[in-house]
Design an enzyme around this catalytic site. Structure first.
Site, PDB file in Angstrom:
ATOM      1  N   ASP A 263       0.666  -0.925  -0.264  1.00 25.20           N
ATOM      2  CA  ASP A 263       0.036  -0.481  -0.079  1.00 25.20           C
ATOM      3  C   ASP A 263       1.012   1.502  -0.131  1.00 25.20           C
ATOM      4  O   ASP A 263       1.913   1.093   0.067  1.00 25.20           O
ATOM      5  CB  ASP A 263      -1.161   0.145   1.121  1.00 25.20           C
ATOM      6  CG  ASP A 263      -2.314   1.128   1.208  1.00 25.20           C
ATOM      7  OD1 ASP A 263      -2.273   2.011  -0.149  1.00 25.20           O
ATOM      8  OD2 ASP A 263      -3.487   0.229   1.630  1.00 25.20           O
TER       9      ASP A 263
HETATM   10  C1  BGC Z   1      -4.949   3.280   0.165  1.00 19.82           C
HETATM   11  C2  BGC Z   1      -5.185   2.103  -0.751  1.00 19.82           C
HETATM   12  C3  BGC Z   1      -4.776   3.376  -2.302  1.00 19.82           C
HETATM   13  C4  BGC Z   1      -3.666   3.812  -2.340  1.00 19.82           C
HETATM   14  C5  BGC Z   1      -3.570   3.921  -3.804  1.00 19.82           C
HETATM   15  C6  BGC Z   1      -3.758   4.104   0.508  1.00 19.82           C
HETATM   16  O1  BGC Z   1      -3.545   4.832   0.788  1.00 19.82           O
HETATM   17  O2  BGC Z   1      -4.768   2.791   1.809  1.00 19.82           O
HETATM   18  O3  BGC Z   1      -6.511   1.748  -0.414  1.00 19.82           O
HETATM   19  O4  BGC Z   1      -5.584   1.792  -2.913  1.00 19.82           O
HETATM   20  O5  BGC Z   1      -3.701   4.491  -1.335  1.00 19.82           O
HETATM   21  O6  BGC Z   1      -4.119   5.193  -3.669  1.00 19.82           O
END
Ligand code: BGC
Length: 707
Positions: A263
């Site tokens: 993530d």
């Molecule tokens: C979130 C994810 C997301 C990623 C990319 C993160 O902060 O937890 O769900 O896909 O950012 O934008």
């Protein structure tokens, strides 16, 4: 077709490592020496590393994608096209209900169709992968990301996740208009302690396998090509560097062959977790655990090569990860067409087109849940209404994580009710109204309270410790005159404690319905559409009951309900154990009556199939839709089984006074469950099959599974 093995052979080690890096698009187009110098320095990046990276996070439009890919291909030596990944969560520009709303439809076919529209629209901007579905099981209403979830039930999550993956990937990720799906957040992100985002998840292996993992697994079985790790720790190890999750479960137990991704910055965050001492160790932990792509941090590009030289990392681990990424690029057709999908002309034609908005309207209708109705709904065309509350005249009813959605485009409640409203005011509290306004409100037959959370009060990093409707909005109910009826329409991303608005004659849970919110709500309030949504998650009476979910384990001292006089049972002194609204709750303007459950046999053996049948009757003159739920109770097991487990559900249309006999087949396997090592067992013994509209109103039949 590009020979990726030959391509792979031609890459230097640093070029291979570059494929494991995902960066934001601006780095490819902005002046690195001046505009983003600080950022580049901070990440220990260089122009060479940027133009060796493998993928991009987030892109605004086809034009931007074309610019980024063009610049990349011009400057990169190996000219391996970038993959563009983005968060297309509940629509690209045509916005559908937030996932918790979509789950309330109990309609996987609809989920499939919304994912199709999302894919077709998003693909026109050159997006190739969506970070969706989120298959995190949720139980704590404080957690803001419930809005992005499909609720508390593994079976419902699995069905919705599966449908979304199939909708995005459809007839092949190589085809234009389809997206590859990345399921997230692996694993148990929804179990963040105290509902505080990013917090540790301390779940047992049994709970992990029985409750938290089935959703992700279903997405992978449906073909999802990627898996995103979660921010939390599991068993004291961050999910992003968790070997048990990424290798033992994902690769060995489930045979997943696709790409894993961290993530946002979560590999770097293993340092803050206190799991990695520094970036070098974070890189070591990531690659050995089985993490392929590092999103937004740069421990791999900075340290993998030296780790290989030092003999601490086997270069084959890097090679395997790179091959998986090249395979994905090949399968997406990027070597043939690096600009795949990006088409500004097509975008103008189809994005927010009439058929797409029609689908958004259909989804919004199905997502809305009628929680309470003391005879006030549906309203008649001749009744006058006053509309008050923060959402009385608000265009933005699309909810968090819409990214490309337009907050300013869609109709407001004021507009759709124009021909019957006598007063409208956007306000939070009773004390914002003067005497004259109150008088005017009291001339209306019905007061419509459009209340709830703001878009920014749920979603990532938006946990709340108080789950009542914020900003004292309940005080608005004092505006109501003696002979007036009240209807509350709620916009929110989590179960709320609704105790202080229970005096309302009707409560409608709209969640965030999306682009066609106002139209759908209008139809439901007027009875043009008969509500059919059901809760995919329990609404507690108060936060003190949390976690409160229907499929909990049995206790040795069960509480038998309000009349239970036993003192030493599992209960509270100050409140009963019942929820305000249970899993599956959702009213209709029809009246559905369930008949007794019939089974094809009172005993079954392996290889047998049990047929379960029951009648559902629409005992009213109003046609409507009803989702029948089928549960199983496993009376005994080597590990204690949940009190109930959803096994199947079916949404059907019913004409006035129509009876349908619903029949479900349960195979021997349906009576089994997974143990704490992920192995599957079917144990003989007693089971009760239950059917009904929600978990509080079930009829059952007990059978025996023979050895
Ligand atoms: C979130 C994810 C997301 C990623 C990319 C993160 O902060 O937890 O769900 O896909 O950012 O934008």
């Amino acid at each position: 077709m590009t020979d990726i093995k030959a391509l792979f052979q031609s890459l230097s080690r640093q070029e291979k490592i570059g494929q494991l890096l995902q960066l934001a698009p601006f780095l490819f187009v902005r002046d690195l020496a001046v505009e983003v110098a600080g950022y580049v320095r901070h990440l220990n990046l260089s122009e060479q590393k940027i133009f060796q990276s493998g993928s991009v996070l987030g892109i605004g439009s086809a034009e931007e994608m074309i610019e980024v890919q063009t610049k990349y291909l011009a400057k990169s030596k190996q000219k391996i096209p970038l993959i563009f990944m983005a968060d297309i969560i509940h629509g690209y520009k045509t916005i559908f209900p937030v996932p918790i709303g979509l789950a309330s439809s109990f309609d996987p076919t609809l989920a499939f169709e919304t994912a199709r529209v999302s894919a077709v629209e998003a693909a026109t901007s050159g997006i190739h992968v969506t970070f969706s579905p989120m298959a995190d099981l949720v139980r704590d209403p404080r957690w803001g990301r419930i809005v992005e979830s499909f609720g508390e039930d593994p079976q419902l999550i699995a069905k919705m996740a599966e449908a979304m993956v199939k909708g995005y990937q459809h007839d092949g990720i190589e085809k234009e208009g389809n997206l590859a799906s990345c399921v997230k957040h692996f694993a148990a992100y929804g179990a963040a302690e105290a509902g505080r985002d990013y917090n540790a998840a301390d779940v047992s292996r049994l709970s992990l396998h029985q409750f938290y993992l089935p959703g992700y697994k279903a997405a992978l079985e449906a073909g999802a090509r990627m898996v995103m790790t979660s921010f939390n720790t599991i068993d004291g190890v961050p999910a992003t560097t968790n070997r048990y999750l990424l290798r033992d479960v994902l690769r060995t137990l489930w045979g997943f062959e696709g790409v894993t991704i961290s993530d946002y910055d979560s590999l770097q965050q293993t340092i803050a977790h206190g799991h990695s001492e520094d970036q070098r160790q974070a890189a070591l932990h990531g690659i050995t655990a089985g993490l392929d792509i590092e999103m937004a941090s740069t421990t791999y590009t900075s340290h993998l090569s030296e780790l290989i030289d030092a003999g601490e990392v086997d270069e084959r681990l890097v090679d395997e990860a790179v091959m998986r990424i090249l395979e994905l690029k090949r399968d997406l057709g990027l070597f043939e067409n690096p600009f795949k999908g990006a088409d500004p002309v097509k975008a103008k034609e189809i994005v927010l087109s009439k058929p797409h908005l029609d689908k958004a309207l259909e989804a919004a209708r199905e997502a809305i849940v009628l929680l309470k109705n003391d005879g006030v709904l549906p309203l008649s065309k001749t009744q006058t209404v006053a509309i008050v509350g923060p959402y009385a005249d608000e265009r933005n009813m699309i909810g968090p994580w819409h990214w490309h959605g337009r907050r300013d485009l869609h109709a407001t409640l004021k507009e759709v009710f124009a021909d019957q409203s006598v007063f409208v005011k956007k306000a939070f509290r009773f004390d914002e109204f003067n005497e004259a306004e109150i008088k005017q409100i009291r001339t209306a037959d019905v007061v419509l309270f459009a209340l709830g959370e703001h878009e920014w009060q749920s979603g990532e990093a938006h946990s709340r410790s108080d789950i009542r409707i914020p900003f004292d909005q309940h005080t608005l109910l004092s505006l109501l005159g003696a002979n007036q009826k009240s209807v509350v329409v709620l916009f929110n991303g989590r179960p709320l404690d609704l105790s202080n608005i229970q005096s309302a004659d009707a409560i409608v849970e709209a969640w965030f319905p999306g682009s066609m919110a106002a139209e759908a709500i209008h139809e439901i309030l007027l009875g043009v559409t008969n509500p059919s949504g059901k809760l995919p998650i329990t609404f507690p009476k108060t936060l003190g009951q949390v976690p409160l979910y229907y499929n909990h384990q049995k206790t040795g001292r069960p509480y038998l309900g309000k009349d239970d006089r036993n003192e030493y049972v599992s209960k509270y002194l100050d409140i009963d154990n019942d929820p305000a609204y249970c899993f599956g709750h959702g009213l209709s303007y029809s009246n559905f009556v369930y008949g007794d459950v019939h089974v094809s046999s009172e005993t079954i053996r392996s290889n047998d199939v049990l047929t379960v049948a029951f009648d559902v009757t629409n005992a009213s003159a109003v046609p409507g839709k009803e989702t029948a739920l089928l549960f199983l109770k496993d009376h005994h097991g080597r590990v204690v089984r949940p009190v109930l487990e959803l096994k199947a559900f079916r949404k059907e249309n019913y004409r006035a006074h129509e009876t349908k006999t619903l029949s479900f087949q349960l195979s021997f396997q349906d009576f089994g469950y997974v143990l704490d090592d992920g192995s599957f067992v079917v144990e003989p013994g007693l089971f009760t099959v239950y059917a009904g509209p929600d978990v509080s109103r079930l009829k059952g039949k007990t059978i025996r599974l023979l050895p």
